[in-house]
Structure formats: structure tokens, C-alpha cells
Design an enzyme around this catalytic site. Structure first.
Site, PDB file in Angstrom:
ATOM      1  CE  LYS A  13      41.185  37.089  51.715  1.00 25.67           C
ATOM      2  NZ  LYS A  13      41.532  38.353  52.394  1.00 25.67           N
ATOM      3  NE  ARG A  88      38.352  39.344  46.737  1.00 27.63           N
ATOM      4  CZ  ARG A  88      39.422  39.833  47.313  1.00 27.63           C
ATOM      5  NH1 ARG A  88      39.346  40.956  47.978  1.00 27.63           N
ATOM      6  NH2 ARG A  88      40.563  39.215  47.215  1.00 27.63           N
ATOM      7  NE  ARG A 127      50.016  41.622  52.479  1.00 28.93           N
ATOM      8  CZ  ARG A 127      48.805  41.402  52.007  1.00 28.93           C
ATOM      9  NH1 ARG A 127      48.210  40.258  52.266  1.00 28.93           N
ATOM     10  NH2 ARG A 127      48.176  42.318  51.313  1.00 28.93           N
ATOM     11  NE  ARG A 160      48.799  42.235  47.772  1.00 28.60           N
ATOM     12  CZ  ARG A 160      47.701  41.613  48.174  1.00 28.60           C
ATOM     13  NH1 ARG A 160      47.795  40.396  48.686  1.00 28.60           N
ATOM     14  NH2 ARG A 160      46.526  42.175  48.068  1.00 28.60           N
ATOM     15  NE  ARG A 171      43.714  45.594  49.102  1.00 25.45           N
ATOM     16  CZ  ARG A 171      44.814  45.312  49.823  1.00 25.45           C
ATOM     17  NH1 ARG A 171      45.690  46.267  50.092  1.00 25.45           N
ATOM     18  NH2 ARG A 171      45.028  44.088  50.248  1.00 25.45           N
TER      19      ARG A 171
HETATM   20  P1  G5P Z   1      43.928  39.607  47.318  1.00 25.42           P
HETATM   21  O1  G5P Z   1      45.293  39.287  46.861  1.00 25.42           O
HETATM   22  O2  G5P Z   1      42.987  38.507  47.571  1.00 25.42           O
HETATM   23  P2  G5P Z   1      43.105  40.857  49.760  1.00 25.42           P
HETATM   24  O3  G5P Z   1      43.285  42.335  49.826  1.00 25.42           O
HETATM   25  O4  G5P Z   1      41.735  40.361  49.705  1.00 25.42           O
HETATM   26  O5  G5P Z   1      44.071  40.534  48.583  1.00 25.42           O
HETATM   27  P3  G5P Z   1      45.107  40.091  51.423  1.00 25.42           P
HETATM   28  O6  G5P Z   1      45.545  41.511  51.560  1.00 25.42           O
HETATM   29  O7  G5P Z   1      45.927  39.190  50.568  1.00 25.42           O
HETATM   30  O8  G5P Z   1      43.650  40.072  50.971  1.00 25.42           O
HETATM   31  P4  G5P Z   1      45.061  38.041  53.475  1.00 25.42           P
HETATM   32  O9  G5P Z   1      45.461  37.053  52.445  1.00 25.42           O
HETATM   33  O10 G5P Z   1      43.792  37.794  54.225  1.00 25.42           O
HETATM   34  O11 G5P Z   1      44.974  39.516  52.915  1.00 25.42           O
HETATM   35  O12 G5P Z   1      46.193  38.226  54.568  1.00 25.42           O
HETATM   36  P5  G5P Z   1      47.663  37.556  54.702  1.00 25.42           P
HETATM   37  O13 G5P Z   1      48.525  37.985  53.568  1.00 25.42           O
HETATM   38  O14 G5P Z   1      47.557  36.082  54.973  1.00 25.42           O
HETATM   39  O15 G5P Z   1      48.158  38.238  56.085  1.00 25.42           O
HETATM   40  C1  G5P Z   1      48.308  39.640  56.184  1.00 25.42           C
HETATM   41  C2  G5P Z   1      49.431  39.952  57.199  1.00 25.42           C
HETATM   42  O16 G5P Z   1      49.026  39.546  58.509  1.00 25.42           O
HETATM   43  C3  G5P Z   1      50.748  39.218  56.925  1.00 25.42           C
HETATM   44  O17 G5P Z   1      51.806  40.099  57.222  1.00 25.42           O
HETATM   45  C4  G5P Z   1      50.713  38.018  57.860  1.00 25.42           C
HETATM   46  O18 G5P Z   1      52.017  37.615  58.253  1.00 25.42           O
HETATM   47  C5  G5P Z   1      49.917  38.552  59.041  1.00 25.42           C
HETATM   48  N1  G5P Z   1      49.051  37.515  59.629  1.00 25.42           N
HETATM   49  C6  G5P Z   1      48.274  36.643  58.939  1.00 25.42           C
HETATM   50  N2  G5P Z   1      47.593  35.836  59.763  1.00 25.42           N
HETATM   51  C7  G5P Z   1      47.908  36.223  61.031  1.00 25.42           C
HETATM   52  C8  G5P Z   1      47.505  35.764  62.332  1.00 25.42           C
HETATM   53  O19 G5P Z   1      46.697  34.826  62.479  1.00 25.42           O
HETATM   54  N3  G5P Z   1      48.039  36.387  63.389  1.00 25.42           N
HETATM   55  C9  G5P Z   1      48.938  37.409  63.255  1.00 25.42           C
HETATM   56  N4  G5P Z   1      49.394  38.005  64.356  1.00 25.42           N
HETATM   57  N5  G5P Z   1      49.348  37.873  62.044  1.00 25.42           N
HETATM   58  C10 G5P Z   1      48.854  37.290  60.945  1.00 25.42           C
HETATM   59  O20 G5P Z   1      43.219  40.591  46.248  1.00 25.42           O
HETATM   60  C11 G5P Z   1      43.909  41.692  45.729  1.00 25.42           C
HETATM   61  C12 G5P Z   1      43.070  42.407  44.690  1.00 25.42           C
HETATM   62  O21 G5P Z   1      42.756  41.504  43.615  1.00 25.42           O
HETATM   63  C13 G5P Z   1      41.431  41.741  43.118  1.00 25.42           C
HETATM   64  C14 G5P Z   1      40.957  43.014  43.808  1.00 25.42           C
HETATM   65  O22 G5P Z   1      41.381  44.117  43.040  1.00 25.42           O
HETATM   66  C15 G5P Z   1      41.716  42.954  45.138  1.00 25.42           C
HETATM   67  O23 G5P Z   1      41.846  44.208  45.765  1.00 25.42           O
HETATM   68  N6  G5P Z   1      40.599  40.580  43.424  1.00 25.42           N
HETATM   69  C16 G5P Z   1      39.314  40.425  43.041  1.00 25.42           C
HETATM   70  N7  G5P Z   1      38.475  41.216  42.334  1.00 25.42           N
HETATM   71  C17 G5P Z   1      37.208  40.763  42.133  1.00 25.42           C
HETATM   72  N8  G5P Z   1      36.761  39.578  42.611  1.00 25.42           N
HETATM   73  C18 G5P Z   1      37.568  38.751  43.338  1.00 25.42           C
HETATM   74  N9  G5P Z   1      37.096  37.580  43.799  1.00 25.42           N
HETATM   75  C19 G5P Z   1      38.918  39.168  43.565  1.00 25.42           C
HETATM   76  N10 G5P Z   1      39.960  38.612  44.203  1.00 25.42           N
HETATM   77  C20 G5P Z   1      40.970  39.470  44.125  1.00 25.42           C
HETATM   78 MG    MG Z   2      46.064  37.165  50.422  1.00 21.56          MG
END
Ligand code: G5P
Ligand code: MG
Length: 215
Positions: A13, A88, A127, A160, A171
């Protein structure tokens, strides 16, 4: 144009949000980044959110919704937004729809990045995030040019606090039991776009643009 990125933890994302924001001139709005910023600054909201965040639990809706609505108020009318990590659950999705309607706006598309659980674990374990702006890297598949340093702003890279084995599993459990239901929510509105998120970052981006009719 207002977009939502839906997907499990590690589905890409944050990665795709940055690319789409640049491509379409959208304001990126990542709920996790808002929380990490509030926690780093030690604001009252950040202090309240910290224990939930550190456990890998969802932060209570009233707290999260308050922060997002505040952020929406600060957006200029001319540009659209790209939401990453919000909503979410149904309650958050309903509040978002209502607030956008008050602003005379709506969500154009909700893009679901579909990735199997085993691959998500692998990605999150590798990551690294930059301290200054949250730019995202992966030591295996998307490494920085200089180890430990962000290519874009030269700030330090870190892992993180919620990217540890047990917290990642927790999660992911929340995503698959609760947040995934939002794909039905947006499918019913005719707004859901599903993309195979297992490909390279560039290929995922191309697939999204193709589905938005912008490739
Ligand atoms: P966050 O910060 O929103 P998450 O856990 O939902 O965190 P996260 O972990 O940030 O989501 P992402 O953004 O989907 O995942 O992934 P990313 O960072 O882009 O990519 C992950 C890895 O894969 C990286 O190393 C990247 O280089 C690689 N990668 C990415 N895309 C690709 C691809 O296409 N191909 C390949 N090969 N690799 C790839 O939320 C954190 C916390 O905040 C709270 C909660 O406590 C949550 O746990 N929170 C909320 N609480 C309530 N309501 C909400 N709406 C909330 N939002 C956040
Ligand atoms: Mg993210």
C-alpha cells in the site's frame, strides 16, 4: 479523483501510494504514518494510540477517525487524495463516505492489492523505512543504493517496532478477519479494483494504471 488502497500488511500500500500520488498529483494520506508522526511528537493522540499500535491492534475508531478527518480538512480542494491504511472496518468506511459527501466528493476506486499470507511475512521481515519521510525499502527486493541510508532524502533507515514475527502474525489476523470485508463493501458500490500484488513493484503499478484506464 480520490483513491483507497486496500491490502494486508506488506501488500505494498505505502509503496504504490507514493507512485500513484506522484503520477496523478494526489495528496497521500497514510493512517499509519499519521500515527507514527503523532507518537514521535508525543501528542495526546499519539500517546493514546501507542499501546494499541505496539501490540499490533487497531487503534480505537474514534481516535483514528478524528485524525483522518483533521487531515481531510487540511487538503486542498483541487487535488484528490490517496488513502493508505484507512478505512479498516465498516464503521470507518461509513464515516469516510459521509465526510466526503459533505465535501461534495466521493471515492472513485478502492484498489485491493491481493498477496498471499506467506509472501507478506517475507516482505515485512525485510522491510526498512526511512526516518524522515517513511520511504519504503526491502533488503531483498528493493534495497537502497547505500545500506542503511534513504536514496531520496539520505535519512537513516530503520525497522518498524510492529514488524516483529508475532506482531506481524497478529496484524495479519486482524486484516483477514476484519479489514478484508471491505472488499465486499466497495464491490457493492461498484468501486473495487483487484490487482495481483505478488509481482514486481513496477508491474503492480502498471496493472493498477491499466485498471484505472491510465496505462
Ligand atoms: P500501517 O502503517 O498502515 P500496515 O501494517 O497496515 O501498517 P504496512 O505494514 O505499512 O501496512 P504496506 O504499506 O501495505 O504494509 O506495505 P509496504 O510498506 O508498501 O511494503 C512492504 C514491503 O514489501 C516493503 O519492503 C516493500 O519494499 C515490499 N514491496 C511492496 N510492494 C511490493 C511489490 O509490488 N513487489 C515486491 N516484490 N515487493 C514489494 O498501520 C500500522 C498500525 O497503525 C494502526 C494499527 O495499529 C496498525 O497496526 N492503524 C490503524 N488502527 C485503526 N484504524 C486504522 N485505519 C489504522 N491505520 C493504522
Ligand atoms: Mg504502509
Amino acid at each position: 479523483m480520490n483513491l483507497i488502497l486496500l491490502g494486508a500488511q506488506g501488500s505494498g500500500k505505502g509503496t504504490q501510494s507514493a507512485l500513484l500520488a506522484q503520477r496523478f498529483g494526489l495528496d497521500p494520506c497514510a493512517s499509519g504514518d499519521l500515527l507514527r508522526e503523532a507518537m514521535a511528537k508525543g501528542t495526546p493522540a499519539g500517546q493514546q494510540a501507542r499501546p494499541y499500535y505496539e501490540r499490533g491492534d487497531l487503534v480505537p475508531d474514534e481516535l483514528m477517525v478524528g485524525m483522518i478527518l483533521e487531515r481531510l480538512r487540511g487538503l486542498s480542494d483541487a487535488r484528490g487524495i490517496i488513502l493508505d491504511g484507512f478505512p479498516r472496518n465498516h464503521a470507518q468506511a461509513d464515516v469516510l463516505d459521509a465526510r466526503l459527501a459533505e465535501m461534495g466528493q466521493s471515492i472513485a476506486r478502492a484498489i485491493y492489492l491481493e498477496v498471499p499470507r506467506a509472501l507478506l511475512l517475507e516482505r515485512l521481515s525485510g522491510r526498512y523505512i526511512c526516518r524522515a519521510h517513511g520511504h519504503v525499502y526491502n533488503i531483498e527486493t528493493n534495497p537502497p543504493k547505500t545500506p542503511g541510508i534513504c536514496d531520496i532524502d539520505s535519512s537513516e533507515l530503520y525497522q518498524r517496532s510492529d514488524d516483529t514475527g508475532e506482531k506481524i502474525q497478529h496484524r495479519l489476523d486482524i486484516f483477514f478477519s476484519e479489514t478484508l470485508q471491505l472488499t465486499d463493501y466497495y464491490a457493492r458500490q461498484g468501486k473495487l479494483v483487484t490487482v495481483d500484488g505478488t509481482q514486481s513493484i513496477a508491474d503492480v503499478n502498471h496493472a493498477i494504471l491499466a485498471k484505472l484506464g491510465a496505462a
